[in-house]
Design an enzyme around this catalytic site. Structure first.
Site, short mmCIF file in Angstrom:
data_model
loop_
_atom_site.label_atom_id
_atom_site.label_comp_id
_atom_site.label_asym_id
_atom_site.label_seq_id
_atom_site.Cartn_x
_atom_site.Cartn_y
_atom_site.Cartn_z
N ASP A 81 11.18 -38.72 -54.31
CA ASP A 81 10.03 -38.30 -53.63
C ASP A 81 10.30 -37.19 -52.61
O ASP A 81 11.52 -37.12 -51.97
CB ASP A 81 9.40 -39.40 -52.94
CG ASP A 81 10.11 -40.27 -52.10
OD1 ASP A 81 11.25 -40.47 -52.62
OD2 ASP A 81 9.79 -40.90 -51.05
N GLU A 139 10.85 -43.49 -51.88
CA GLU A 139 11.68 -44.00 -50.90
C GLU A 139 11.12 -43.71 -49.60
O GLU A 139 11.64 -44.58 -48.57
CB GLU A 139 13.07 -43.50 -51.05
CG GLU A 139 14.16 -44.05 -50.35
CD GLU A 139 14.21 -43.62 -48.83
OE1 GLU A 139 14.51 -44.43 -48.03
OE2 GLU A 139 13.94 -42.63 -48.49
N GLU A 140 10.57 -42.58 -49.00
CA GLU A 140 10.02 -42.37 -47.75
C GLU A 140 9.01 -43.39 -47.24
O GLU A 140 7.97 -42.70 -47.20
CB GLU A 140 9.67 -40.85 -47.84
CG GLU A 140 10.99 -39.97 -48.00
CD GLU A 140 12.15 -40.04 -47.09
OE1 GLU A 140 11.83 -40.64 -45.85
OE2 GLU A 140 13.04 -39.34 -47.28
N HIS A 365 15.29 -34.35 -42.64
CA HIS A 365 14.00 -34.21 -42.20
C HIS A 365 13.37 -33.07 -41.34
O HIS A 365 12.38 -32.87 -40.76
CB HIS A 365 13.52 -35.50 -41.41
CG HIS A 365 13.46 -36.60 -42.44
ND1 HIS A 365 12.58 -37.80 -42.23
CD2 HIS A 365 14.11 -37.00 -43.59
CE1 HIS A 365 12.77 -38.79 -43.09
NE2 HIS A 365 13.87 -38.22 -43.94
#
Length: 394
Positions: A81, A139-140, A365
């Protein structure tokens, strides 16, 4: 094939690995929306002759390379993702989806595991035991690992151990980092509503200013890690979002604070809800405000198994002919690989992806995050070598 020959075998995949990674980077999909990505993954695994199962944990894909005879099973995991952040890079493979981008390396993780599946399948079936390729969604923050476990990803065949990696710009390409024991922090969510009383800003004594109380709450929360917890036990409490108020000339009757709580100890983690409520209740009572507190348990601590750490470090030296790994400090970031580690022995390590160029120095990020793609064959070789070594040793 000898373990020491696997990197040379992975190097010719460089062009294909970069192409996969760039394609995923241009077409990112957030958690549980990885339809295009999982379709490409499933088609590739099927072309290799693997047993393929789709829609595991909603949008996950699993491929199995079965050995000639029964034996243990190692699971290799990649997350697929993207993040809901605008890509700010000016590169040919920049995200084509507004406000969505692969800024944490999951595109690279997916490409690496596709490459590992291709390399291992090309070597033929293991003499005994199985290799399971786990392509995980969400996962996020959305706990895709937990959903895959619920859907039986650790069964049929039963997974005995798990391994996964994460791109890391803080390490040079071709080097590795691993934590022995706690590797990543627990990651919990926190929402606090401060309930005040509205009124005119010129006469604040007639109301209860929720913004002023919120400011005191934020400051007081920092006394938990600095004064209420053993200083040798890391705790991070961050309020990342504040919402409230209508206009500059009016008292805000309500303010909502949203944040996160990170710890490296399960015991300390268990104390956090009560400690936070104690502080919030005390501050609000002092100023005549009310509150509503919601504490949500998110990801557990990632606990690397000592034996799996040894497998990773010993394999890397056999693969690369030298020591290119170091023990590194745990991260206060969260990782849902933790859910696998709660069920089976696992190791989650970092793969260096920085080459000194400015574009590879941005942290995970960051809107301009990028990586050195020559790291991709190293990831393929490491995961492949770990799988073969585990099966050979067991």
């Amino acid at each position: 094939m000898k373990i020491s020959e696997l990197l040379a075998a992975a190097q010719p995949l460089q062009e294909q690995l970069s192409a996969w990674r760039r394609d995923f980077h241009r077409h990112p999909e957030i958690g549980y929306e990885e339809i295009r990505t999982s379709g490409i993954v499933a088609a590739h695994l099927a072309s290799l002759g693997l047993e393929v199962t789709t829609n595991v944990g909603r949008t996950g894909v699993v491929g199995v390379l079965r050995g000639e005879t029964p034996g243990p099973t190692i699971g290799l995991r990649a997350d697929m993702d993207a993040l809901p952040i605008q890509d700010q890079k000016t590169v040919s493979y920049a995200s084509e989806v507004p406000d969505t981008a692969h800024l944490c390396g999951h595109d690279a993780h997916t490409a690496i595991l596709m490459g590992a599946a291709q390399l291992l399948a090309g070597l033929g079936r293991p003499k005994k035991g199985n290799i399971k390729f786990v392509f995980q969604p969400a996962e996020e923050g959305l706990a895709g690992a937990r959903e895959m476990i619920k859907d039986g990803v650790l069964d049929n065949p039963k997974v005995d151990v798990m391994a996964g990696l994460h791109m890391f710009p803080g390490l040079d390409t071709g080097t590795l980092g691993v934590s022995k024991g706690v590797a990543f922090a627990s990651a919990d969510s926190l929402t606090i509503k401060i309930l005040g009383k509205g009124g005119h800003a010129a006469r604040p004594h007639e109301g209860v200013d929720a913004i002023a109380v919120a400011a005191q709450v934020i400051s007081a929360l920092q006394n938990i890690p600095s004064r209420m917890v053993d200083p040798l036990e890391p705790v991070v409490i961050t309020i990342g979002k504040i919402s409230g108020g209508y206009m500059g000339a009016a008292l805000a009757p309500e303010v909502e604070l949203t944040g996160t709580v990170r710890t490296l100890s399960a015991g300390v983690r268990a104390q956090m809800p009560a400690m936070i409520e104690q502080v919030v209740a005390g501050v609000c009572s002092s100023f005549g405000a009310g509150y509503e507190l919601s504490y949500g348990e998110g990801y557990p601590i990632v606990l690397n198994d000592p034996g799996m750490v040894d497998l990773m470090t010993e394999t890397s030296e056999e693969l690369l002919g030298e020591k290119v790994w170091n023990y590194i400090k745990p991260s206060t970031g969260g990782e849902d690989f933790a859910f696998y580690c709660e069920k089976v022995p696992g190791v989650f390590f970092r793969l260096g992806s920085g080459n000194g160029e400015e574009r590879t120095r941005y942290p995970l990020h960051h809107p301009k995050f990028d990586l050195d793609e020559t790291a991709l064959p190293y990831g393929v070789a490491m995961l492949s070598a770990m799988a073969l070594n585990f099966l050979n040793r067991n």
